[in-house]
Design a protein around this motif. Sequence first.
Motif, mmCIF file in Angstrom:
data_model
loop_
_atom_site.group_PDB
_atom_site.id
_atom_site.type_symbol
_atom_site.label_atom_id
_atom_site.label_comp_id
_atom_site.label_asym_id
_atom_site.label_seq_id
_atom_site.Cartn_x
_atom_site.Cartn_y
_atom_site.Cartn_z
ATOM 1 N N HIS A 14 6.628 53.776 23.609
ATOM 2 C CA HIS A 14 5.888 54.080 22.382
ATOM 3 C C HIS A 14 5.767 55.592 22.266
ATOM 4 O O HIS A 14 5.822 56.308 23.274
ATOM 5 N N THR A 15 5.614 56.078 21.049
ATOM 6 C CA THR A 15 5.362 57.502 20.824
ATOM 7 C C THR A 15 4.172 57.673 19.877
ATOM 8 O O THR A 15 3.923 56.824 19.020
ATOM 9 N N TYR A 16 3.436 58.793 20.082
ATOM 10 C CA TYR A 16 2.282 59.114 19.247
ATOM 11 C C TYR A 16 2.444 60.543 18.730
ATOM 12 O O TYR A 16 2.776 61.447 19.520
ATOM 13 N N PRO A 17 2.207 60.787 17.445
ATOM 14 C CA PRO A 17 2.231 62.172 16.967
ATOM 15 C C PRO A 17 1.184 63.023 17.683
ATOM 16 O O PRO A 17 0.073 62.559 17.968
ATOM 17 N N LEU A 23 5.158 65.190 20.132
ATOM 18 C CA LEU A 23 4.910 63.779 20.384
ATOM 19 C C LEU A 23 4.352 63.595 21.791
ATOM 20 O O LEU A 23 4.702 64.342 22.703
ATOM 21 N N ILE A 24 3.501 62.612 21.943
ATOM 22 C CA ILE A 24 3.180 62.090 23.263
ATOM 23 C C ILE A 24 4.024 60.833 23.430
ATOM 24 O O ILE A 24 3.988 59.937 22.586
ATOM 25 N N ARG A 34 5.252 53.707 34.673
ATOM 26 C CA ARG A 34 4.870 54.126 33.316
ATOM 27 C C ARG A 34 4.263 55.528 33.372
ATOM 28 O O ARG A 34 3.330 55.771 34.138
ATOM 29 N N VAL A 35 4.805 56.418 32.573
ATOM 30 C CA VAL A 35 4.313 57.796 32.520
ATOM 31 C C VAL A 35 4.130 58.202 31.065
ATOM 32 O O VAL A 35 4.809 57.695 30.163
ATOM 33 N N ALA A 36 3.212 59.132 30.831
ATOM 34 C CA ALA A 36 2.992 59.717 29.505
ATOM 35 C C ALA A 36 3.333 61.196 29.574
ATOM 36 O O ALA A 36 2.845 61.912 30.464
ATOM 37 N N LEU A 37 4.180 61.655 28.651
ATOM 38 C CA LEU A 37 4.628 63.042 28.658
ATOM 39 C C LEU A 37 4.505 63.645 27.269
ATOM 40 O O LEU A 37 4.616 62.939 26.255
ATOM 41 N N LEU A 38 4.296 64.944 27.232
ATOM 42 C CA LEU A 38 4.256 65.677 25.978
ATOM 43 C C LEU A 38 5.645 66.199 25.656
ATOM 44 O O LEU A 38 6.244 66.939 26.458
ATOM 45 N N ALA A 39 6.175 65.813 24.498
ATOM 46 C CA ALA A 39 7.475 66.302 24.035
ATOM 47 C C ALA A 39 7.212 67.365 22.973
ATOM 48 O O ALA A 39 7.004 67.057 21.788
ATOM 49 N N ARG A 40 7.193 68.598 23.400
ATOM 50 C CA ARG A 40 6.857 69.701 22.488
ATOM 51 C C ARG A 40 7.956 69.892 21.450
ATOM 52 O O ARG A 40 9.134 69.970 21.774
ATOM 53 N N GLY A 41 7.537 69.964 20.197
ATOM 54 C CA GLY A 41 8.471 70.236 19.110
ATOM 55 C C GLY A 41 9.424 69.106 18.791
ATOM 56 O O GLY A 41 10.367 69.297 18.011
ATOM 57 N N ALA A 42 9.195 67.917 19.337
ATOM 58 C CA ALA A 42 10.151 66.815 19.164
ATOM 59 C C ALA A 42 10.218 66.309 17.732
ATOM 60 O O ALA A 42 11.180 65.618 17.371
ATOM 61 N N MET A 90 11.622 42.068 17.590
ATOM 62 C CA MET A 90 10.212 41.778 17.819
ATOM 63 C C MET A 90 9.958 41.404 19.282
ATOM 64 O O MET A 90 8.928 41.758 19.851
ATOM 65 N N CYS A 91 10.907 40.708 19.895
ATOM 66 C CA CYS A 91 10.768 40.381 21.318
ATOM 67 C C CYS A 91 10.755 41.654 22.159
ATOM 68 O O CYS A 91 10.006 41.768 23.138
ATOM 69 N N GLY A 92 11.603 42.624 21.793
ATOM 70 C CA GLY A 92 11.603 43.905 22.499
ATOM 71 C C GLY A 92 10.261 44.609 22.384
ATOM 72 O O GLY A 92 9.741 45.150 23.371
ATOM 73 N N PHE A 93 9.685 44.616 21.194
ATOM 74 C CA PHE A 93 8.361 45.227 21.014
ATOM 75 C C PHE A 93 7.302 44.487 21.828
ATOM 76 O O PHE A 93 6.357 45.094 22.342
ATOM 77 N N TYR A 94 7.458 43.167 21.946
ATOM 78 C CA TYR A 94 6.523 42.376 22.747
ATOM 79 C C TYR A 94 6.594 42.796 24.217
ATOM 80 O O TYR A 94 5.558 42.996 24.874
ATOM 81 N N LEU A 95 7.795 42.952 24.759
ATOM 82 C CA LEU A 95 7.942 43.403 26.132
ATOM 83 C C LEU A 95 7.298 44.773 26.321
ATOM 84 O O LEU A 95 6.607 45.018 27.319
ATOM 85 N N ASN A 96 7.520 45.674 25.373
ATOM 86 C CA ASN A 96 6.934 47.004 25.464
ATOM 87 C C ASN A 96 5.411 46.946 25.449
ATOM 88 O O ASN A 96 4.733 47.674 26.198
ATOM 89 N N GLU A 97 4.864 46.097 24.587
ATOM 90 C CA GLU A 97 3.405 46.009 24.510
ATOM 91 C C GLU A 97 2.821 45.439 25.802
ATOM 92 O O GLU A 97 1.769 45.887 26.266
ATOM 93 N N LEU A 98 3.510 44.482 26.405
ATOM 94 C CA LEU A 98 3.047 43.960 27.690
ATOM 95 C C LEU A 98 2.979 45.078 28.733
ATOM 96 O O LEU A 98 1.995 45.194 29.479
#
Length: 237
Positions: A14-17, A23-24, A34-42, A90-98
Amino acid sequence: MKKRAEHEPGYVLHTYPYKETSLIVELFTHRFGRVALLARGARRPRSAMRGVLLSFHPLRLNWSVSTELGNLISAEWAGALQPLAGQGLMCGFYLNELLLRLLPRDDPHEALFDVYASALKDLSEGTVHTAVLRGFEKRLLAELGYAPLLERDAASRPIDPDALYVYEPERGPTPVNGARTGALVVHGRTLLDLAADDYSSPESRDEARNLMRVLIGERLHGQVLHTRTVLRELSDL
């Protein structure tokens, strides 16, 4: 101390503005989990990462960490899959949400990473969605330490395919003795079919879906899976 990861296999969950141009990025990686990273200027039009940070595509990632939120230095394609579409998407999004809801950050799960990669490949190639989802759910629960009992009951006796069982999430299956109002009742054949990833029987397919829904729900502690709601509207996956 600054730490670096180089050429790490990973997938975007997932990405967040973040602010105006960044983006995060929530990632599932092979060695770091699972890691969260800052993508500067993405989000800038000419950013090299703008068209790369997409879900369901294998990536090679470089990043550095000196604080709680690391900096994503680069991301590049590491192969290609057929794009997911329709129910497969939608199944792919389900796996990601899990993974986002159930996996803690910075907790490596290398075997689960391989299972996830295989699941995406199967979805892209049109493998029956039911088998892909149930197989991934089982492995995810096992990785979290909650592998479902399927071939033996709570007293370690072999499952009788012709018997009925009440499945208690914290104990496992126990033979039905009398009426059990509100209990989750499954056929022994369903448990064995689920263990063998055999969903040719409509009864086993339906009961396995309901059982895994309950077991996953126990680990979510009241959180709602938005993708499951959409999948339920599309079909009984």
